[in-house]
Scaffold this motif. Structure first.
Motif, PDB file in Angstrom:
ATOM      1  N   LYS A  62       0.225   2.277  -8.633  1.00 19.38           N
ATOM      2  CA  LYS A  62      -0.766   2.529  -7.597  1.00 19.38           C
ATOM      3  C   LYS A  62      -0.165   2.718  -6.210  1.00 19.38           C
ATOM      4  CE  LYS A  62      -4.251  -0.173  -9.977  1.00 19.38           C
ATOM      5  NZ  LYS A  62      -5.062  -1.373  -9.930  1.00 19.38           N
ATOM      6  N   THR A  63       1.000   2.192  -5.953  1.00 14.07           N
ATOM      7  CA  THR A  63       1.586   2.257  -4.623  1.00 14.07           C
ATOM      8  C   THR A  63       1.991   3.687  -4.297  1.00 14.07           C
ATOM      9  OG1 THR A  63       2.405  -0.001  -4.853  1.00 14.07           O
ATOM     10  CG2 THR A  63       3.420   1.350  -3.153  1.00 14.07           C
ATOM     11  N   LYS A  64       1.606   4.147  -3.121  1.00 15.99           N
ATOM     12  CA  LYS A  64       1.963   5.496  -2.678  1.00 15.99           C
ATOM     13  C   LYS A  64       3.406   5.492  -2.189  1.00 15.99           C
ATOM     14  CE  LYS A  64      -2.673   7.019  -1.359  1.00 15.99           C
ATOM     15  NZ  LYS A  64      -3.165   6.859  -2.642  1.00 15.99           N
TER      16      LYS A  64
ATOM     17  N   ASP B 140       0.830  -1.205   0.000  1.00 18.40           N
ATOM     18  CA  ASP B 140       0.000   0.000   0.000  1.00 18.40           C
ATOM     19  C   ASP B 140       0.866   1.258   0.000  1.00 18.40           C
ATOM     20  OD1 ASP B 140      -2.574  -1.370   0.283  1.00 18.40           O
ATOM     21  OD2 ASP B 140      -1.796  -1.937   2.254  1.00 18.40           O
ATOM     22  N   LEU B 141       2.002   1.171   0.684  1.00 19.66           N
ATOM     23  CA  LEU B 141       2.924   2.300   0.807  1.00 19.66           C
ATOM     24  C   LEU B 141       4.357   1.820   0.669  1.00 19.66           C
ATOM     25  CD1 LEU B 141       1.429   3.852   4.064  1.00 19.66           C
ATOM     26  CD2 LEU B 141       1.355   4.933   1.823  1.00 19.66           C
TER      27      LEU B 141
ATOM     28  N   GLU C  86       4.099  10.906  -2.923  1.00 19.23           N
ATOM     29  CA  GLU C  86       2.931  11.458  -2.226  1.00 19.23           C
ATOM     30  C   GLU C  86       3.379  12.397  -1.119  1.00 19.23           C
ATOM     31  OE1 GLU C  86      -0.568  10.808  -2.445  1.00 19.23           O
ATOM     32  OE2 GLU C  86      -0.028   9.978  -4.395  1.00 19.23           O
TER      33      GLU C  86
END
Length: 150
Positions: A104-106, A80-81, A143
């Motif tokens: 998609k990964t932050k 996810d991160l 991000e």
């Protein structure tokens, strides 16, 4: 709250002062907050020990670090991160890192002091030309950018 899976990519193990201060103290808090943290430092303890002793860089050890980081980077989209200290692959151009980090990964990138000027202020013009905008582009793709001051 669902568990968030975080890939943490420090430059060093806990033996490296910058990683020991900037990354590792936060792990218990992240885990307590519900994050599953996988930590994969770029350089191992042997590299750091040799560095502190002033020994020359061990090329096979450095190559092993790159291969390990590449194998981890191939799986980065499962997270996810991604929390990255400095850069994914030192001394390689942005486009190489972008292959692994886009999607998609932050991305969270962590810098301390002026290490982000390693390339754009380098004494060799070829390094400035090939890598000079790497850190700027990495920061732009993130991000969050964490910049620490002493």
């Amino acid at each position: 709250m669902s568990v968030k899976h975080m890939l943490i990519l420090p430059r060093y193990t806990t033996k490296g002062p910058s990683s020991r201060i900037r990354i590792y103290p936060y792990l218990p808090y992240l885990r307590k907050a519900g994050f599953k943290c996988d930590v994969h430092p770029f350089f191992d303890d042997d590299y750091i020990n040799a560095l502190f002793k002033g020994k020359p860089k061990n090329i096979p050890s450095v190559l092993k670090s790159y291969f390990h980081r590449l194998s981890v980077a191939l799986k980065s989209k499962r997270y996810d991160l991604v929390w990255l200290q400095y850069e994914l692959l030192p001394w390689l151009p942005y486009w190489v890192e972008n292959i692994f980090l886009r999607g998609k990964t932050k991305l969270i990138i962590d810098y301390d002091d002026a290490v982000f000027h390693r390339y754009d202020h380098h004494r060799l013009s070829i390094i400035r030309g090939v890598l000079g905008n790497k850190i700027d582009r990495l920061m732009h793709s993130a991000e969050v950018v964490l910049k620490h001051r002493e």
